[in-house]
Scaffold this active site. Structure first.
Site, PDB file in Angstrom:
ATOM      1  N   TRP A 101     151.552   6.070  61.468  1.00 32.12           N
ATOM      2  CA  TRP A 101     151.699   6.881  62.690  1.00 32.12           C
ATOM      3  C   TRP A 101     152.187   6.049  63.861  1.00 32.12           C
ATOM      4  CZ3 TRP A 101     152.341  11.436  61.151  1.00 32.12           C
ATOM      5  CH2 TRP A 101     151.583  11.974  60.123  1.00 32.12           C
ATOM      6  N   ASP A 169     146.859   7.335  70.775  1.00 30.39           N
ATOM      7  CA  ASP A 169     146.927   8.420  69.794  1.00 30.39           C
ATOM      8  C   ASP A 169     145.555   8.511  69.132  1.00 30.39           C
ATOM      9  OD1 ASP A 169     147.236  10.116  67.645  1.00 30.39           O
ATOM     10  OD2 ASP A 169     148.917   9.042  66.734  1.00 30.39           O
ATOM     11  N   LYS A 193     142.387  17.534  62.989  1.00 28.73           N
ATOM     12  CA  LYS A 193     141.486  16.641  62.256  1.00 28.73           C
ATOM     13  C   LYS A 193     140.058  16.772  62.755  1.00 28.73           C
ATOM     14  CE  LYS A 193     145.405  14.285  60.872  1.00 28.73           C
ATOM     15  NZ  LYS A 193     146.638  13.744  61.457  1.00 28.73           N
TER      16      LYS A 193
HETATM   17  C1  LIG Z   1     147.838  13.370  61.608  1.00 29.76           C
HETATM   18  C2  LIG Z   1     148.226  12.357  62.588  1.00 29.76           C
HETATM   19  C3  LIG Z   1     149.420  12.465  63.329  1.00 29.76           C
HETATM   20  C4  LIG Z   1     150.423  13.563  63.107  1.00 29.76           C
HETATM   21  O1  LIG Z   1     149.946  14.762  63.565  1.00 29.76           O
HETATM   22  P1  LIG Z   1     150.864  16.083  63.561  1.00 29.76           P
HETATM   23  O2  LIG Z   1     150.046  17.009  64.391  1.00 29.76           O
HETATM   24  O3  LIG Z   1     150.999  16.503  62.136  1.00 29.76           O
HETATM   25  O4  LIG Z   1     152.160  15.753  64.166  1.00 29.76           O
HETATM   26  C5  LIG Z   1     149.662  11.494  64.285  1.00 29.76           C
HETATM   27  N1  LIG Z   1     148.823  10.479  64.499  1.00 29.76           N
HETATM   28  C6  LIG Z   1     147.679  10.335  63.787  1.00 29.76           C
HETATM   29  C7  LIG Z   1     146.778   9.186  64.075  1.00 29.76           C
HETATM   30  C8  LIG Z   1     147.348  11.267  62.817  1.00 29.76           C
HETATM   31  O5  LIG Z   1     146.221  11.126  62.111  1.00 29.76           O
END
Ligand SMILES: *Cc1c(COP(=O)(O)O)cnc(C)c1O
Length: 360
Positions: A101, A169, A193
């Site tokens: 990511w 993030d 998540k």
């Molecule tokens: C799942 C995830 C993403 C991507 O998320 P989307 O909503 O599918 O774009 C980005 N960063 C992290 C740390 C993630 O776990």
């Protein structure tokens, strides 16, 4: 009805109480005679849902007044592009590369022809640790980290300190521990998540950053647009925000973020102990000092794909789903987000222990 124990990485487990509450209100929200999904985003009913979710988030997460809470769309992945679009001042931007990511975020900044620097990386060890002593340039336009690396199962114990605005993030560990906001200027997360269903992206941004945006950035891609309209510039993902609000209420009923954090520590300890006490049958991917409390990635000794597949199959027979590891690590991954209970984790640990005995 039969509910599985969901160890999936995302979209992931949502507390049963939240789903039941939504089910009860599904056809007739608060006596309106319609589902909240059918309500105008300008209606009184929805306005309450929207503003309650923001207020509850501010309360539980102790978000200071000089930050805006935004609900956007496009997932965390659109943030990889929006962050450079909105925060660059033409100087350099700095990143730490701790996995898939982060790499994707770096790629999006490079597409915009920015002066991108990767100040630390754990790529050479297949991202099994969080680099220590990270030093950002205080004059960077922003400094960027991924607080929890969903795929590799690593997590920062503490965010690095810098005078540059720190961007985090937190897609896979938002609402799982309290935040020291004096260190963070922008936090974002896809909700799917730890905060509800997919479709809503949460952005918590320091107001002083809103004016940085350049003239050529399209209206919908400006944080400023959404901040000025309380995330109602256009139709927001209303049902997702509603479920996010219910999830926040559930966190409050658990005793707040600290109580959830204590529970997360308990769950992670159970699994990591099972790994550490397996006489080498199970091998955790992350180095101990970088272990994630949210995603536990592990292999079976010699990375024996056949035995790993056998355990995954057995887990499915025991009503557990989502344990197959990401292809870049292989093996298994147990995602133990807020909504996964201690009992759920105990069931997995019992299975791991008996499986190790039978197959050692
Ligand atoms: C799942 C995830 C993403 C991507 O998320 P989307 O909503 O599918 O774009 C980005 N960063 C992290 C740390 C993630 O776990």
């Amino acid at each position: 009805m039969s509910r599985a124990i969901n160890f999936g990485a995302g979209p992931a487990a949502i507390p049963l109480e939240v789903l039941q509450e939504a089910q009860e209100q599904f056809l007739d929200f608060n006596g309106t005679g319609i589902s909240i999904m059918e309500a105008s985003h300008r209606s009184k009913a929805y306005e309450g849902v929207h503003n309650n979710a923001i207020a509850l988030m501010r309360e539980l997460y102790a978000i200071p007044d000089d930050y805006d809470v935004l609900f956007l769309q496009g997932g965390a992945s659109l943030q990889f592009a929006m962050i450079p679009m909105n925060l660059t001042l033409g100087g350099k931007v700095q990143y730490v590369d701790t996995g898939v990511w982060s790499s994707k975020a770096i790629k999006e900044a490079k597409i915009q022809n920015l002066n991108v620097e990767v100040v630390a990386s754990s790529k050479e060890r297949n991202y099994d640790y969080i680099p220590e002593n990270i030093v950002f340039d205080d004059n960077a336009d922003y400094a960027y980290i991924t607080s929890n690396n969903t795929i590799f199962g690593t997590q920062y114990r503490e965010y690095p300190s810098t005078k540059a605005p720190l961007v985090v993030d937190a897609s896979s560990d938002i609402f799982s521990y309290p935040i020291d906001w004096s260190k963070v200027s922008l936090m974002f997360a896809g909700a799917q998540k730890n905060a509800g269903p997919s479709g809503t992206t949460i952005v918590i941004i320091k107001k002083s950053l809103l004016d940085r945006v350049g003239e050529n950035v399209p209206t919908m891609l400006r944080y400023k647009t959404h901040a000025a309209e309380n995330s109602l510039f256009n139709t927001p993902p209303t049902f997702g925000i509603y479920l996010l609000g219910l999830t926040l209420q559930w966190i409050k009923r658990q005793g707040g973020i600290k109580a959830v954090q204590a529970n997360n520590e308990k769950k992670a300890k159970l699994i990591y102990n099972a790994i550490d006490n397996s006489n080498g049958f199970y091998i955790g991917h992350a180095q101990k000092s970088s272990r994630s409390l949210m995603n536990v990635a592990f292999n079976i000794k010699d990375k024996d794909a056949e035995i790993e597949a056998k355990l995954i199959k057995l887990s499915e027979k025991s009503n557990m789903i989502g344990l197959k590891g990401h292809r870049s690590v292989g093996g298994l991954r147990a995602s133990i987000y807020n909504a996964v209970s201690v009992e759920d984790v105990r069931a997995l640990v019992d299975l791991m222990e008996s499986f190790a005995k039978e197959n050692s």
